[in-house]
Write an enzyme that holds these catalytic residues in place. Structure first.
Site, mmCIF file in Angstrom:
data_model
loop_
_atom_site.group_PDB
_atom_site.id
_atom_site.type_symbol
_atom_site.label_atom_id
_atom_site.label_comp_id
_atom_site.label_asym_id
_atom_site.label_seq_id
_atom_site.Cartn_x
_atom_site.Cartn_y
_atom_site.Cartn_z
ATOM 1 N N TYR A 153 12.533 -24.352 -6.335
ATOM 2 C CA TYR A 153 11.669 -23.170 -6.197
ATOM 3 C C TYR A 153 11.828 -22.221 -7.390
ATOM 4 C CZ TYR A 153 8.769 -20.134 -3.195
ATOM 5 O OH TYR A 153 7.758 -19.389 -2.659
ATOM 6 N N LYS B 215 9.553 -13.925 -5.095
ATOM 7 C CA LYS B 215 9.427 -13.620 -3.657
ATOM 8 C C LYS B 215 10.393 -12.507 -3.250
ATOM 9 C CE LYS B 215 6.140 -16.331 -2.146
ATOM 10 N NZ LYS B 215 4.780 -15.741 -2.000
HETATM 11 N N1 LIG Z 1 2.791 -23.433 1.074
HETATM 12 C C1 LIG Z 1 4.020 -23.022 1.379
HETATM 13 O O1 LIG Z 1 4.939 -23.819 1.592
HETATM 14 C C2 LIG Z 1 4.294 -21.547 1.526
HETATM 15 C C3 LIG Z 1 5.417 -21.131 2.263
HETATM 16 C C4 LIG Z 1 5.694 -19.762 2.362
HETATM 17 C C5 LIG Z 1 4.859 -18.847 1.724
HETATM 18 N N2 LIG Z 1 3.767 -19.301 1.012
HETATM 19 C C6 LIG Z 1 2.931 -18.287 0.355
HETATM 20 O O2 LIG Z 1 1.671 -18.235 0.982
HETATM 21 C C7 LIG Z 1 0.734 -17.689 0.064
HETATM 22 C C8 LIG Z 1 -0.499 -18.572 0.029
HETATM 23 O O3 LIG Z 1 -0.174 -19.840 -0.495
HETATM 24 P P1 LIG Z 1 -0.722 -21.201 0.126
HETATM 25 O O4 LIG Z 1 0.462 -22.018 0.456
HETATM 26 O O5 LIG Z 1 -1.756 -20.949 1.144
HETATM 27 O O6 LIG Z 1 -1.350 -21.923 -1.188
HETATM 28 P P2 LIG Z 1 -2.806 -21.837 -1.847
HETATM 29 O O7 LIG Z 1 -2.684 -22.548 -3.148
HETATM 30 O O8 LIG Z 1 -3.836 -22.313 -0.898
HETATM 31 O O9 LIG Z 1 -2.986 -20.276 -2.081
HETATM 32 C C9 LIG Z 1 -2.499 -19.591 -3.213
HETATM 33 C C10 LIG Z 1 -3.599 -18.635 -3.601
HETATM 34 O O10 LIG Z 1 -3.204 -17.784 -4.677
HETATM 35 C C11 LIG Z 1 -4.390 -17.504 -5.370
HETATM 36 N N3 LIG Z 1 -4.130 -16.924 -6.690
HETATM 37 C C12 LIG Z 1 -3.379 -17.453 -7.691
HETATM 38 N N4 LIG Z 1 -3.452 -16.640 -8.761
HETATM 39 C C13 LIG Z 1 -4.254 -15.593 -8.434
HETATM 40 C C14 LIG Z 1 -4.727 -14.437 -9.100
HETATM 41 N N5 LIG Z 1 -4.380 -14.183 -10.385
HETATM 42 N N6 LIG Z 1 -5.548 -13.570 -8.449
HETATM 43 C C15 LIG Z 1 -5.887 -13.802 -7.167
HETATM 44 N N7 LIG Z 1 -5.490 -14.881 -6.474
HETATM 45 C C16 LIG Z 1 -4.685 -15.772 -7.104
HETATM 46 C C17 LIG Z 1 -5.088 -18.839 -5.445
HETATM 47 O O11 LIG Z 1 -6.468 -18.672 -5.737
HETATM 48 C C18 LIG Z 1 -4.860 -19.371 -4.061
HETATM 49 O O12 LIG Z 1 -5.944 -19.038 -3.223
HETATM 50 C C19 LIG Z 1 1.469 -17.583 -1.281
HETATM 51 O O13 LIG Z 1 1.992 -16.271 -1.412
HETATM 52 C C20 LIG Z 1 2.611 -18.561 -1.092
HETATM 53 O O14 LIG Z 1 3.705 -18.298 -1.950
HETATM 54 C C21 LIG Z 1 3.464 -20.618 0.924
#
Ligand SMILES: NC(=O)c1ccc[n+]([C@@H]2O[C@H](COP(=O)([O-])OP(=O)(O)OC[C@H]3O[C@@H](n4cnc5c(N)ncnc54)[C@H](O)[C@@H]3O)[C@@H](O)[C@H]2O)c1
Length: 255
Positions: free
Chosen positions: A154, A161
């Site tokens: 990570y 985070k």
């Molecule tokens: N997938 C996992 O395992 C997980 C676990 C815990 C937390 N998260 C968090 O959840 C959130 C959503 O991620 P996800 O897993 O749904 O993946 P995802 O790839 O579907 O979503 C990430 C989003 O970030 C957006 N993004 C990136 N750069 C950007 C910018 N400059 N301006 C605006 N938007 C931007 C992308 O367009 C995308 O929609 C993130 O904060 C991620 O860190 C994910």
């Protein structure tokens, strides 16, 4: 049928694919009675295509959360569509490839700065951009991956985070006087685009196969979306600066 978001107007960032946590948040929010508006990055067309799979039609606005022009015009565009907002979802994360996957000791600061800007500082940017629309108070909810621990692969997303989690607490402190709450859902690993961009993500996700008291399904983002919707609702009226784990219970396991 009444829902826990009846009459609420919610802005949701981060719908990229059907695997996005934000997509499932938008789906549950609509099912629970909310009027939803989406923002899109990098292109509205992509998000518009995915948004067709939501229960109800939604408007999609372009928003790069690092772009001041986009941020400055956001409130005006949302006001034209919805008038005001009761909730905002920050579902945004990004780190360059050299900040992930075991390169922690060699990542250049430029890449760290990008990860911090997009993944942490942006919570403050989004909150401030939407604040004028939440004159009657509101709920801001973001997504984290438990930053108390050093995880495999990570790398600099971990400190990003940690910064997001601290930013959420400081926003909660400073926006409480406006009756605006700010909370995070700490989700377990899910197979979204963001996750797939982390080299060796399966090694990280495998931890859940061994340690999660509740069975964890990496292909089901709906529990995380439901957690977000609960925090957007009126059922956490005096909760702010909090992090709620939707991780099957891994955060509290000693071994
Ligand atoms: N997938 C996992 O395992 C997980 C676990 C815990 C937390 N998260 C968090 O959840 C959130 C959503 O991620 P996800 O897993 O749904 O993946 P995802 O790839 O579907 O979503 C990430 C989003 O970030 C957006 N993004 C990136 N750069 C950007 C910018 N400059 N301006 C605006 N938007 C931007 C992308 O367009 C995308 O929609 C993130 O904060 C991620 O860190 C994910």
């Amino acid at each position: 049928m009444s829902g826990i978001l009846d009459g609420k107007r919610i802005l949701i960032t981060g719908v990229l694919m059907e695997s996005s946590i934000a997509f499932h948040t938008a789906k549950v929010a609509q099912e629970q009675g909310a009027e939803v508006i989406l923002t899109a990055f990098p292109r509205p067309t992509l998000t518009e295509r995915i948004a067709k799979k939501l229960p109800k039609p939604v408007k999609v606005l372009e928003l790069d959360v690092t772009n001041d022009e986009h941020l400055d015009r956001l409130a005006g565009l949302v006001k034209e569509e919805l008038g005001s907002l009761d909730g905002v979802v920050h579902s945004i994360g990004f780190a360059p490839q050299d900040a992930l996957g075991g390169n922690f000791l060699n990542t250049p600061f430029d890449s760290v700065a990008t990860a911090m800007h997009v993944s942490a500082f942006s919570l403050k940017s989004l909150a401030m951009a939407c604040r004028p629309l939440m004159a009657d108070g509101g709920s801001i909810v973001g997504l984290t991956f438990d930053a108390q621990f050093a995880w495999p692969q990570y790398d600099w997303m971990g400190p990003a985070k940690a910064a997001l989690e601290a930013t959420s607490r400081y926003l909660a402190r400073d926006l409480g006087k406006d009756s605006i709450r700010c909370n995070l859902i700490s989700a377990g690993p899910l197979g979204s685009m963001a996750a797939k961009s982390i080299p060796g993500f399966s090694e990280l996700a495998d931890v859940w196969n061994h340690r999660s008291p509740l069975e964890w399904n990496m292909t089901d983002p709906e529990p995380a979306g439901r957690g977000v919707v609960a925090l957007l609702s009126d059922f956490f009226p005096k909760t702010t600066g909090e992090i709620i784990h939707v991780d099957g219970g891994v955060h509290m396991m000693g071994a």
